[in-house]
Design a protein around this motif. Structure first.
Motif, mmCIF file in Angstrom:
data_model
loop_
_atom_site.group_PDB
_atom_site.id
_atom_site.type_symbol
_atom_site.label_atom_id
_atom_site.label_comp_id
_atom_site.label_asym_id
_atom_site.label_seq_id
_atom_site.Cartn_x
_atom_site.Cartn_y
_atom_site.Cartn_z
ATOM 1 N N THR A 181 -10.170 -18.503 16.263
ATOM 2 C CA THR A 181 -10.290 -17.049 16.213
ATOM 3 C C THR A 181 -10.479 -16.586 14.775
ATOM 4 O OG1 THR A 181 -7.885 -16.852 16.095
ATOM 5 C CG2 THR A 181 -8.888 -16.732 18.276
ATOM 6 N N ASP A 182 -11.183 -15.466 14.625
ATOM 7 C CA ASP A 182 -11.401 -14.931 13.282
ATOM 8 C C ASP A 182 -10.202 -14.104 12.842
ATOM 9 O OD1 ASP A 182 -11.614 -12.718 14.839
ATOM 10 O OD2 ASP A 182 -13.593 -12.096 14.121
ATOM 11 N N PHE A 183 -10.321 -13.468 11.660
ATOM 12 C CA PHE A 183 -9.189 -12.768 11.064
ATOM 13 C C PHE A 183 -8.684 -11.619 11.938
ATOM 14 C CE2 PHE A 183 -10.497 -14.470 6.771
ATOM 15 C CZ PHE A 183 -9.348 -15.224 6.606
ATOM 16 N N ASN A 184 -9.573 -10.837 12.498
ATOM 17 C CA ASN A 184 -9.140 -9.676 13.278
ATOM 18 C C ASN A 184 -8.992 -9.975 14.759
ATOM 19 O OD1 ASN A 184 -11.801 -9.879 14.081
ATOM 20 N ND2 ASN A 184 -12.487 -8.072 12.931
ATOM 21 N N GLY A 185 -9.230 -11.207 15.190
ATOM 22 C CA GLY A 185 -9.014 -11.578 16.572
ATOM 23 C C GLY A 185 -10.009 -11.013 17.560
ATOM 24 N N SER A 186 -11.154 -10.575 17.087
ATOM 25 C CA SER A 186 -12.153 -9.992 17.981
ATOM 26 C C SER A 186 -13.243 -10.979 18.373
ATOM 27 C CB SER A 186 -12.794 -8.764 17.328
ATOM 28 O OG SER A 186 -13.456 -9.126 16.129
ATOM 29 N N SER A 187 -13.263 -12.160 17.769
ATOM 30 C CA SER A 187 -14.307 -13.136 18.067
ATOM 31 C C SER A 187 -13.785 -14.533 17.771
ATOM 32 C CB SER A 187 -15.566 -12.859 17.233
ATOM 33 O OG SER A 187 -15.270 -12.936 15.846
ATOM 34 N N VAL A 188 -14.539 -15.536 18.216
ATOM 35 C CA VAL A 188 -14.195 -16.929 17.955
ATOM 36 C C VAL A 188 -15.407 -17.618 17.336
ATOM 37 C CG1 VAL A 188 -12.448 -17.127 19.743
ATOM 38 C CG2 VAL A 188 -14.850 -17.570 20.310
ATOM 39 N N VAL A 189 -15.147 -18.737 16.665
ATOM 40 C CA VAL A 189 -16.191 -19.521 16.009
ATOM 41 C C VAL A 189 -16.021 -20.968 16.441
ATOM 42 C CG1 VAL A 189 -17.104 -20.330 13.809
ATOM 43 C CG2 VAL A 189 -16.349 -17.964 14.044
#
Length: 529
Positions: A54-62
């Motif tokens: 998950t990214d920093f703001n938790g809105s997407s994944v990588v």
């Protein structure tokens, strides 16, 4: 080197958590995920296995591929979470199986989480629907991946690269370094989570928490200004608060030290903040408000704004005190602390209290992200100030531990009172064979005085060491022989020593001059040699 079979076990064995961790530890930090993925692929015959962070703001994944294929010089390929199977798995924290049939590989997504901190997800494609045992192995591997990421992310930037879906400015880089490593944590007594959405020009918001043995401490701060100047002020106040907290300072001392640091090194800047300490024994909460927006408390489906006594922000002249206030929290309550970015004018149409009520069934981690997402949507993706929210759930306290501590204190106090009372009683009831002896010195001789050499046994009490009552050690009863003193003609007593009349300290078996208070220590059982 030990040969490992598929699934982190020795050849032919089943998948084990210990074997997975041991195999990952044998690999380089940047390759640990790839090693686990290969083991799982061979063990289950999967078409592909991958880890998404998950990214920093938790809105997407990588998606993190093989170590050699990760090009860290380019931005990570972002996969939005909203409305996807990944989002459902992260929110529910349960694995999901997607079977479309028609010969299409079965998709399994499992959460990779540690103590409520959603690190990412594990995705597999299998040729058939897995059975219960296979799902158990997948769940254990996902749990092991969480520990692997935590153990290796301090050695490599691959995980940090995966969390950066957009390039960070210098101020944003400083700001993220001030946040706790895990943005959420949960236990049987509580659940805490924080979320931060920086503005286009970072505003200096931070939040922090720490879990002690019997309490949890939280803080939310907002530095004045924007960009690097605000980030530097935030660095100063967070460093001062952590230094004082780790030295065992109280809330008031932490606030005073943060204020002093800002006045001495802040170059005229100031920082608003809110410090909170919650006991895990009885649920008592105390906080300090330094010019910060008021917290919100949800109880029984209703949101109430806590109106505290507001003190000056950190850094205001002249030096000023900070008041520690009580906060009523009960099991089932949710406390929300925020910054002024959550109240900006672009979000006037958003009813924050109603949104808190509608998210009461969510984990604090998801509730905080939902609140941040609503603020971003209300501002059409543009924020004039950082938006920060910290959510705290009171789930239960530890009455058994409180009862044990209270019982131990009562027993200790009772033992101390009993010992003192017994010493006084025994001193009063102690038989005195000869009233002619000076009562001030029961263990020392008097010149030319003394009873006959008749011997009789009296009970005496050995006094414990001065700290032995803390370990509840009772006095030890002993029976000693009382031997009155009879002066010898060959050793006249001509030089009184101290206040007891002994010739020297060596003539007293106590090896030190006796005082009235030392009667319990020496007692009538001692005599001159």
């Amino acid at each position: 080197m030990t040969a490992w079979g598929p699934g982190g076990s020795r050849a032919g064995g089943a998948l084990t958590l210990a074997g997975t961790l041991e195999t990952a530890e044998a690999a380089a930090p940047v390759e640990s995920l790839d090693v686990v993925a290969r083991m799982l692929k061979e063990r289950l015959g999967a078409a592909s296995v991958s880890f998404l962070i998950t990214d920093f703001n938790g809105s997407s994944v990588v998606r993190l591929g093989a170590a050699g294929s990760v090009e860290t010089g380019e931005p990570a390929r972002r996969i939005p979470l909203r409305g996807t199977l990944y989002d459902d798995v992260i929110r529910s924290q349960r694995p999901r199986v997607e079977d479309k049939g028609g010969g299409v590989p079965v998709r399994i997504v499992a959460p990779v989480t540690n103590r409520g901190d959603a690190i990412g997800v594990l995705e597999l494609f299998l040729p058939a629907v897995p059975d219960a045992e296979t799902m158990r192995e997948i769940g254990e591997t996902a749990h092991a991946l969480a520990y692997i990421v935590i153990a290796n992310r301090s050695f490599t930037d691959v995980y940090q690269w995966g969390r950066r879906t957009v390039p960070l400015s210098l101020a944003a880089e400083i700001q993220h370094r001030l946040l706790p490593v895990s943005l959420a944590c949960e236990a049987a007594q509580f659940a805490v989570a924080g979320a931060l959405e920086p503005a286009e020009q970072v505003g200096g918001d931070t939040f922090d928490y720490v879990i002690d043995r019997d309490a949890v401490q939280l803080s939310v701060t907002d530095a004045m200004g924007h960009d690097v100047a605000a980030a530097l002020l935030a660095t100063l106040v967070v460093g001062a608060l952590r230094r004082a907290r780790r030295a065992g300072a109280s809330l008031e001392e932490q606030a005073c030290q943060a204020d002093q640091a800002m006045r001495e090194h802040g170059h005229g800047g100031y920082v608003t903040g809110q410090l909170l300490r919650i006991s895990l024994l009885d649920g008592e909460a105390h906080f300090i408000n330094a010019g910060h927006p008021w917290p919100l408390r949800m109880r029984d489906g209703k949101v109430q704004q806590i109106v505290p006594k507001v003190d000056l922000p950190f850094g205001f002249q002249p030096p000023h005190p900070y008041r520690v206030q009580s906060l009523d929290l009960q099991p089932g309550d949710r406390l929300v602390m925020l910054t002024d970015g959550m109240l900006e004018r672009n979000a006037n149409s958003l009813d924050l209290s109603d949104l808190i009520v509608r998210t009461r069934a969510l984990h604090p981690r998801e509730a905080a992200r939902t609140l941040i997402g609503a603020i971003v949507d209300a501002g059409h993706g543009h924020l004039e100030d950082d938006a920060t929210v910290m959510s705290w759930n009171v789930q239960t306290v530890r009455p058994h531990l409180r009862q044990r501590l209270t019982s131990r204190f009562v027993k200790t106090s009772r033992a101390r009172r009993s010992w003192v009372a017994g010493s006084v009683r025994r001193a009063r009831e102690r038989p005195r064979p000869d009233r002619g002896i000076d009562e001030r010195a029961p263990c020392c001789a008097r010149r030319g005085e003394g009873p006959s050499r008749a011997r009789f046994r009296v009970p005496t009490w050995h006094t414990p060491s001065k700290n032995s009552w803390r370990s509840n050690a009772p006095p030890i009863r002993r029976t000693r022989q009382y031997k009155p003193y009879a002066p010898k003609a060959t050793r006249p007593l001509t030089r009184p020593h101290g206040r007891h009349g002994a010739t020297s300290p060596k003539t007293c078996r106590a090896q030190s001059p006796c005082t009235r208070k030392s009667r319990a220590r020496c007692g009538p059982a001692w005599s001159l040699r």
